[in-house]
Scaffold this active site. Structure first.
Site, PDB file in Angstrom:
ATOM      1  CE  LYS A 129      65.831  31.239  41.267  1.00 20.57           C
ATOM      2  NZ  LYS A 129      66.573  30.022  41.246  1.00 20.57           N
ATOM      3  N   GLY A 168      70.507  28.135  35.757  1.00 21.59           N
ATOM      4  CA  GLY A 168      69.346  28.755  35.557  1.00 21.59           C
ATOM      5  C   GLY A 168      68.241  28.584  36.167  1.00 21.59           C
ATOM      6  CG  ASP A 169      64.470  29.328  38.622  1.00 23.19           C
ATOM      7  OD1 ASP A 169      64.790  28.483  39.636  1.00 23.19           O
ATOM      8  OD2 ASP A 169      63.230  29.659  38.508  1.00 23.19           O
ATOM      9  CG  ASN A 243      66.014  20.742  34.221  1.00 28.41           C
ATOM     10  OD1 ASN A 243      66.552  20.519  35.975  1.00 28.41           O
ATOM     11  ND2 ASN A 243      67.501  20.722  33.523  1.00 28.41           N
ATOM     12  CB  SER A 380      76.126  24.970  40.273  1.00 25.07           C
ATOM     13  OG  SER A 380      75.177  24.804  39.023  1.00 25.07           O
TER      14      SER A 380
HETATM   15  P1  NDP Z   1      61.444  25.272  33.800  1.00 24.44           P
HETATM   16  O1  NDP Z   1      60.769  25.904  33.268  1.00 24.44           O
HETATM   17  O2  NDP Z   1      61.567  23.871  32.950  1.00 24.44           O
HETATM   18  O3  NDP Z   1      59.543  24.071  33.524  1.00 24.44           O
HETATM   19  C1  NDP Z   1      58.286  24.525  34.230  1.00 24.44           C
HETATM   20  C2  NDP Z   1      57.290  24.102  33.678  1.00 24.44           C
HETATM   21  O4  NDP Z   1      56.827  23.884  35.074  1.00 24.44           O
HETATM   22  C3  NDP Z   1      56.695  24.211  32.852  1.00 24.44           C
HETATM   23  O5  NDP Z   1      56.418  23.208  31.233  1.00 24.44           O
HETATM   24  C4  NDP Z   1      55.243  25.097  33.108  1.00 24.44           C
HETATM   25  O6  NDP Z   1      54.087  24.375  32.308  1.00 24.44           O
HETATM   26  C5  NDP Z   1      54.829  24.157  34.193  1.00 24.44           C
HETATM   27  N1  NDP Z   1      53.895  24.670  35.385  1.00 24.44           N
HETATM   28  C6  NDP Z   1      54.038  25.955  36.088  1.00 24.44           C
HETATM   29  N2  NDP Z   1      53.000  26.297  36.723  1.00 24.44           N
HETATM   30  C7  NDP Z   1      52.541  24.979  36.603  1.00 24.44           C
HETATM   31  C8  NDP Z   1      51.362  24.171  37.393  1.00 24.44           C
HETATM   32  N3  NDP Z   1      50.825  25.348  38.741  1.00 24.44           N
HETATM   33  N4  NDP Z   1      50.996  23.433  37.234  1.00 24.44           N
HETATM   34  C9  NDP Z   1      51.637  22.504  36.423  1.00 24.44           C
HETATM   35  N5  NDP Z   1      52.861  23.315  35.843  1.00 24.44           N
HETATM   36  C10 NDP Z   1      52.779  23.758  36.125  1.00 24.44           C
HETATM   37  O7  NDP Z   1      61.257  24.718  34.930  1.00 24.44           O
HETATM   38  P2  NDP Z   1      62.487  23.914  35.907  1.00 24.44           P
HETATM   39  O8  NDP Z   1      61.597  22.668  35.544  1.00 24.44           O
HETATM   40  O9  NDP Z   1      63.563  23.971  36.098  1.00 24.44           O
HETATM   41  O10 NDP Z   1      61.802  24.097  37.588  1.00 24.44           O
HETATM   42  C11 NDP Z   1      60.535  23.853  38.158  1.00 24.44           C
HETATM   43  C12 NDP Z   1      60.708  24.262  39.277  1.00 24.44           C
HETATM   44  O11 NDP Z   1      61.873  24.214  40.264  1.00 24.44           O
HETATM   45  C13 NDP Z   1      60.832  25.958  40.102  1.00 24.44           C
HETATM   46  O12 NDP Z   1      60.239  25.688  41.437  1.00 24.44           O
HETATM   47  C14 NDP Z   1      62.520  26.519  40.420  1.00 24.44           C
HETATM   48  O13 NDP Z   1      62.335  26.894  40.969  1.00 24.44           O
HETATM   49  C15 NDP Z   1      62.705  25.026  40.387  1.00 24.44           C
HETATM   50  N6  NDP Z   1      63.965  24.574  41.092  1.00 24.44           N
HETATM   51  C16 NDP Z   1      64.471  24.220  39.694  1.00 24.44           C
HETATM   52  C17 NDP Z   1      66.268  23.632  39.526  1.00 24.44           C
HETATM   53  C18 NDP Z   1      66.346  23.722  38.140  1.00 24.44           C
HETATM   54  O14 NDP Z   1      67.981  23.208  38.115  1.00 24.44           O
HETATM   55  N7  NDP Z   1      66.210  24.149  37.195  1.00 24.44           N
HETATM   56  C19 NDP Z   1      66.892  23.723  40.510  1.00 24.44           C
HETATM   57  C20 NDP Z   1      65.927  23.452  41.950  1.00 24.44           C
HETATM   58  C21 NDP Z   1      64.980  24.255  42.162  1.00 24.44           C
HETATM   59  P3  NDP Z   1      53.717  25.410  31.614  1.00 24.44           P
HETATM   60  O15 NDP Z   1      54.835  25.548  29.773  1.00 24.44           O
HETATM   61  O16 NDP Z   1      51.903  25.350  31.226  1.00 24.44           O
HETATM   62  O17 NDP Z   1      53.754  27.044  31.702  1.00 24.44           O
END
Ligand code: NDP
Length: 447
Positions: A129, A168-169, A243, A380
């Site tokens: 990571k 990405g993440d 996402n 991926s």
């Molecule tokens: P994004 O950056 O696309 O979105 C994350 C969103 O979560 C942001 O809009 C943020 O809101 C919101 N957020 C953060 N903290 C909180 C909270 N405490 N309560 C409510 N909303 C919150 O991220 P992803 O969707 O890519 O990733 C989300 C999770 O999934 C992470 O844990 C990531 O590690 C995991 N993941 C992602 C993968 C992927 O393919 N993308 C693969 C596997 C796991 P704000 O805009 O207000 O900051």
């Protein structure tokens, strides 16, 4: 004290001393240790090789300075990292996260989890990571590009298609991957699949963007199917608006689920009769524009509650899809009170240790992220093999493949997780993944 508990406590003492203050990392290790140490103890090869202890020490941790120039002409300095946790079954593989809150502890926990998640996919992928303490909010496109280029100037020394393949993440999406890959290609003078999540015009795979959220829904469908039930008509509370959250919502709607919430750090959007696809599209567009979600157009039938969590609504399935430790013991209590039957993790480690204990003691069937959100890294993995062969598959073919991979992960976790006529998916996922990695580590001898 049970044998399992005593083993875990003894194991954690030196790990805690060596990683003092790295709380999220220690939380992730302890959760796995509680499930796999009895397996290790009873297998002389695993025990002699000290498999789990080895896995708690990443192969290497690379920390570097990222120096770039903002739009005002000022020099900015950030810290970047790549944690290469374990390449026993394939090249290091795991995403990059750009967020001001990123710490080495978070990246070590995510790399550790990734080793197990990637093993569960059945693909030849190791775990790692990376990321930076960079805050992209309010930054112009030019600033994002210059940051990505500066970050890759250093990272490019340590990655490659057979060495380490980032993706990405949080805050690293298609745009950032484009800038990162562009910089890599330019620095190396070679076009090679050293990053996944690429755009379709330059070696990306169909369905990579959708894969984590869609895969989460396929995993829940496999759980429901196993219990003789279906997703149709189930009320689903989702946290997050990124996402994973929006693609899980989209697929759930396609499968006749009723999505009642999406959320962000400012509050929760509620649709008591269920989000429409138009409503999900609006949330996605707001997120892409960097605009807030507090004032949805009336025709979408959404209401916004400032500072509210999704878990106070009425629902059958909880899908935390935002970030680590977003669900504490109080939120877990709300989920139990809502009468949920399933909690499946879209985010990585979204439950605190206390919340996990509460859910484990309830009647809720819990699916850990290392199984239920593995769809993204699985696609991926398919992107890597498509790059290696120069042949690309259609979206339909990849989607079918994704569904099959999620069903296979479910089957692996279910086979190892049988317990008193029920399935403990957490234990099943940890044990199935551990065995695969342990078999490889013991085969290599002491290296
Ligand atoms: P994004 O950056 O696309 O979105 C994350 C969103 O979560 C942001 O809009 C943020 O809101 C919101 N957020 C953060 N903290 C909180 C909270 N405490 N309560 C409510 N909303 C919150 O991220 P992803 O969707 O890519 O990733 C989300 C999770 O999934 C992470 O844990 C990531 O590690 C995991 N993941 C992602 C993968 C992927 O393919 N993308 C693969 C596997 C796991 P704000 O805009 O207000 O900051």
């Amino acid at each position: 004290m049970t044998d399992r508990h005593a083993l875990t406590q003894t194991f954690m003492q030196p790990v805690t001393a060596r990683n003092s203050g790295q709380d999220t990392f220690l939380q992730a290790v302890e959760e796995v240790a509680a499930d796999v140490l009895t397996i290790e103890k009873n297998n002389p090869d695993y025990a002699t090789a000290k498999v789990l202890e080895r896995l708690t020490e990443p192969d290497r941790v690379i920390s570097f300075r990222v120096t770039w120039v903002d739009d005002a002409g000022d020099v900015q300095i950030n810290r970047g990292w790549r944690v290469q946790t374990c390449n026993a079954i394939g090249p290091y593989k795991g995403g990059l996260r750009f967020h001001p809150s990123v710490t080495l502890s978070d990246l070590k926990f995510l790399g550790f989890e990734q080793v197990f998640k990637n093993a569960l996919t059945g693909l030849p992928l190791g775990g790692g990571k990376g990321g930076a303490d960079f805050d992209p909010s309010g930054r112009s496109d030019g600033e994002i590009m210059r940051f990505c280029q500066a970050f890759m100037t250093e990272l490019s020394r340590y990655i490659g298609p057979d060495m380490d393949v980032p993706a990405g993440d949080i805050n690293v999406g298609t745009r950032e991957i484009g800038y990162l890959f562009g910089a890599y290609k330019s620095l190396k003078g070679q076009f090679e699949g050293a990053i996944t999540g690429k755009g379709m015009a330059f070696g990306g795979s169909a369905m990579r963007v959708e894969a984590t959220g869609y895969g989460l829904i396929y995993f829940i469908q496999a759980m429901l199917d196993h219990a003789g039930d279906t997703l149709s008509g189930k009320r689903i509370a989702i946290s997050g608006k990124g996402n994973v959250a929006t693609h899980a919502a989209e697929k759930a709607i396609c499968e006749d689920g009723i999505v009642v919430t999406l959320s962000d750090t400012s509050g929760t959007l509620i649709a008591d009769d269920g989000f429409s696809q138009d409503a999900v599209d609006w949330v996605r567009t707001q997120k892409q524009k960097g605009a807030d979600i507090s004032d949805p157009p009336a025709h979408l039938n959404l209401s916004f509650e400032k500072d509210a969590l999704p878990w106070d609504q009425s629902f059958d399935i909880a899908l935390p899809c935002a970030t680590q430790n977003e669900i504490d013991a109080n939120a877990a209590h709300s989920i139990i009170n809502a009468g949920a039957i399933i909690l499946a993790e879209g985010a990585n480690m979204p439950l605190t240790a206390d919340a996990l204990d509460k859910i484990a003691q309830s009647k809720i069937t819990y699916a850990p992220g290392k199984a239920s959100n593995a769809g993204g890294v699985a696609i991926s993995g398919l992107e890597m093999s498509q790059n290696a062969h120069g042949q690309f598959e259609s979206a339909d073919a990849i989607d079918q493949n994704l569904k099959k991979i999620m069903q296979d992960i479910h089957a692996r976790a279910a086979a190892e997780g049988r317990e008193d006529g029920k399935i403990n998916y957490r234990r099943g996922a940890n044990v199935a993944a551990y065995r695969k990695v342990a078999d490889a580590i013991t085969a290599f001898g002491v290296v």
